[in-house]
Design an enzyme around this catalytic site. Structure first.
Site, PDB file in Angstrom:
ATOM      1  N   ASP A  75       2.057   3.040   3.181  1.00  0.00           N
ATOM      2  CA  ASP A  75       1.174   4.190   2.902  1.00  0.00           C
ATOM      3  C   ASP A  75       1.971   5.407   2.448  1.00  0.00           C
ATOM      4  O   ASP A  75       1.423   6.514   2.344  1.00  0.00           O
ATOM      5  CB  ASP A  75       0.295   4.526   4.111  1.00  0.00           C
ATOM      6  CG  ASP A  75      -0.776   5.566   3.801  1.00  0.00           C
ATOM      7  OD1 ASP A  75      -1.343   5.513   2.693  1.00  0.00           O
ATOM      8  OD2 ASP A  75      -1.028   6.439   4.648  1.00  0.00           O
TER       9      ASP A  75
ATOM     10  N   HIS B 249       0.860  -1.192   0.000  1.00  0.00           N
ATOM     11  CA  HIS B 249       0.000   0.000   0.000  1.00  0.00           C
ATOM     12  C   HIS B 249       0.890   1.233   0.000  1.00  0.00           C
ATOM     13  O   HIS B 249       1.408   1.659   1.049  1.00  0.00           O
ATOM     14  CB  HIS B 249      -0.949   0.041   1.195  1.00  0.00           C
ATOM     15  CG  HIS B 249      -1.922   1.183   1.116  1.00  0.00           C
ATOM     16  ND1 HIS B 249      -3.208   1.039   0.631  1.00  0.00           N
ATOM     17  CD2 HIS B 249      -1.792   2.510   1.425  1.00  0.00           C
ATOM     18  CE1 HIS B 249      -3.824   2.215   0.661  1.00  0.00           C
ATOM     19  NE2 HIS B 249      -2.985   3.126   1.139  1.00  0.00           N
TER      20      HIS B 249
HETATM   21  C1  0GY Z   1      -4.377   6.411   2.226  1.00  0.00           C
HETATM   22  C2  0GY Z   1      -5.174   7.364   2.968  1.00  0.00           C
HETATM   23  C3  0GY Z   1      -5.659   8.564   2.572  1.00  0.00           C
HETATM   24  C4  0GY Z   1      -5.695   9.064   1.247  1.00  0.00           C
HETATM   25  C5  0GY Z   1      -5.879   8.363   0.125  1.00  0.00           C
HETATM   26  O1  0GY Z   1      -6.350   8.198  -2.106  1.00  0.00           O
HETATM   27  C6  0GY Z   1      -6.093   8.957  -1.197  1.00  0.00           C
HETATM   28  O2  0GY Z   1      -6.015  10.178  -1.322  1.00  0.00           O
HETATM   29  O3  0GY Z   1      -5.911   7.060   0.149  1.00  0.00           O
HETATM   30  C7  0GY Z   1      -6.237   9.419   3.597  1.00  0.00           C
HETATM   31  O4  0GY Z   1      -6.200  10.651   3.442  1.00  0.00           O
HETATM   32  O5  0GY Z   1      -6.717   8.892   4.633  1.00  0.00           O
HETATM   33  O6  0GY Z   1      -4.577   5.214   2.319  1.00  0.00           O
HETATM   34  O7  0GY Z   1      -3.500   6.801   1.477  1.00  0.00           O
END
Ligand code: 0GY
Length: 293
Positions: free
Chosen positions: A245, A27
């Site tokens: 992440d 991820h």
């Molecule tokens: C993550 C979490 C976030 C954002 C996104 O696609 C995204 O912008 O996933 C978040 O802001 O909680 O998993 O990257």
């Protein structure tokens, strides 16, 4: 574009934990570079460039071998930046796309050829304007013949509301960050109990025990997260995958050290066998099923 912000650590520490050979960071994201891959007009945040060169340098620094690049909401449904990162990886990355539900079947096939193996449905109101369940279900039915799964991002307070939708999905499901439970409630708190009930309802729901930086009520080393999440990883060891992440969208005021994130792994997966499942066997089954191992 003005006001762009950096959300990742400039000098992450070297983790004390050494991932097993072939470990997958399942991820992570790329942002841009924006001059080649502009952000969506609907983007809710505008981060600094975090392209494949930085991602692969971090992969090597942390001791990982592969990446699964998840399309970030700031790029909307144009997956070009994600596809660019996969193409630059020399076979060491695959991806998760976000698509317009009106996408044509031949475009889905092109995404598959570019290394995409899943589609993501995002239900966080602060990140997306709408999340049309009926149209998402249609997409799920259409990606099933490609052997894809769906990745779903939601917060714990809408889990019950989402149950009929989740029950109807015909492909395997991967839940981002365990559906964001309140880990300070502990391993037997209401959020973890509800999530366990979901996992018990089907044997093809996977999850990412990720993001202590987002979910913990404490500073590092995020003891509440370790305590709440370890029993879940132990009980569902064949359905977990893990990721950094990076570059941590929207975390610019609380940027995590990626080395400390990696050091959470042996606390939630304490044995070598659990670590191999979490980091190698499980993500390989989902994202590189074609590699005979
Ligand atoms: C993550 C979490 C976030 C954002 C996104 O696609 C995204 O912008 O996933 C978040 O802001 O909680 O998993 O990257």
């Amino acid at each position: 574009m003005s006001g762009r912000v950096r959300s990742w650590h400039g000098a992450p520490s070297k983790p004390r934990f050494t991932p097993p050979p072939g470990a997958v960071d399942a991820h992570c994201h790329v942002f841009g570079p924006a001059d080649r891959f502009p952000f969506s007009p609907k983007a809710k945040y505008h981060p600094d460039d975090a392209g494949p060169d930085k991602l692969f340098a971090l992969r090597d620094h942390l001791g990982f071998a592969r990446n699964v690049v998840v399309q970030a909401s700031c790029h909307g449904t144009d997956n070009a930046a994600t596809l660019n990162a996969i193409a630059a990886s020399g076979g060491k990355a695959r991806g998760v796309a976000v698509v317009d539900p009106a996408i044509a079947d031949n475009e889905l096939e092109s995404l598959h050829a570019g290394g995409i193996r899943a589609v993501r449905f995002n239900f966080l109101k602060r990140l997306v304007d709408d999340a049309p369940k009926d149209r998402f279900l249609d997409v799920a039915r259409r990606v099933a013949p490609l052997g894809w799964h769906v990745v779903i991002y939601f917060e714990a307070d809408i889990l019950e509301e989402l149950r009929p939708f989740l029950d109807a999905i015909p492909t395997p499901i991967v839940i981002d960050h365990m559906g964001r439970p309140d880990v300070s409630q502990g391993p037997d708190g209401p959020d973890m109990r509800a999530f366990r009930a979901l996992l018990a309802s089907r044997d093809d729901i996977w999850f990412k025990p990720t993001c202590p930086d987002r979910l913990s009520a404490e500073p590092p080393p995020w003891d509440d997260f370790a305590e709440a999440v370890r029993p879940l990883v132990e009980d569902f060891a064949d359905r977990v995958i893990w990721g950094t992440d990076w570059p941590h969208p929207n975390m610019e005021s609380n940027i995590p050290d990626d080395g400390l994130l990696v050091d959470m792994i042996p606390r939630i997966a304490p044995t070598a066998e659990l670590q191999r499942k979490l980091l190698v066997d499980n993500p390989m089954r989902l994202y590189w099923p074609d590699e005979n191992r």
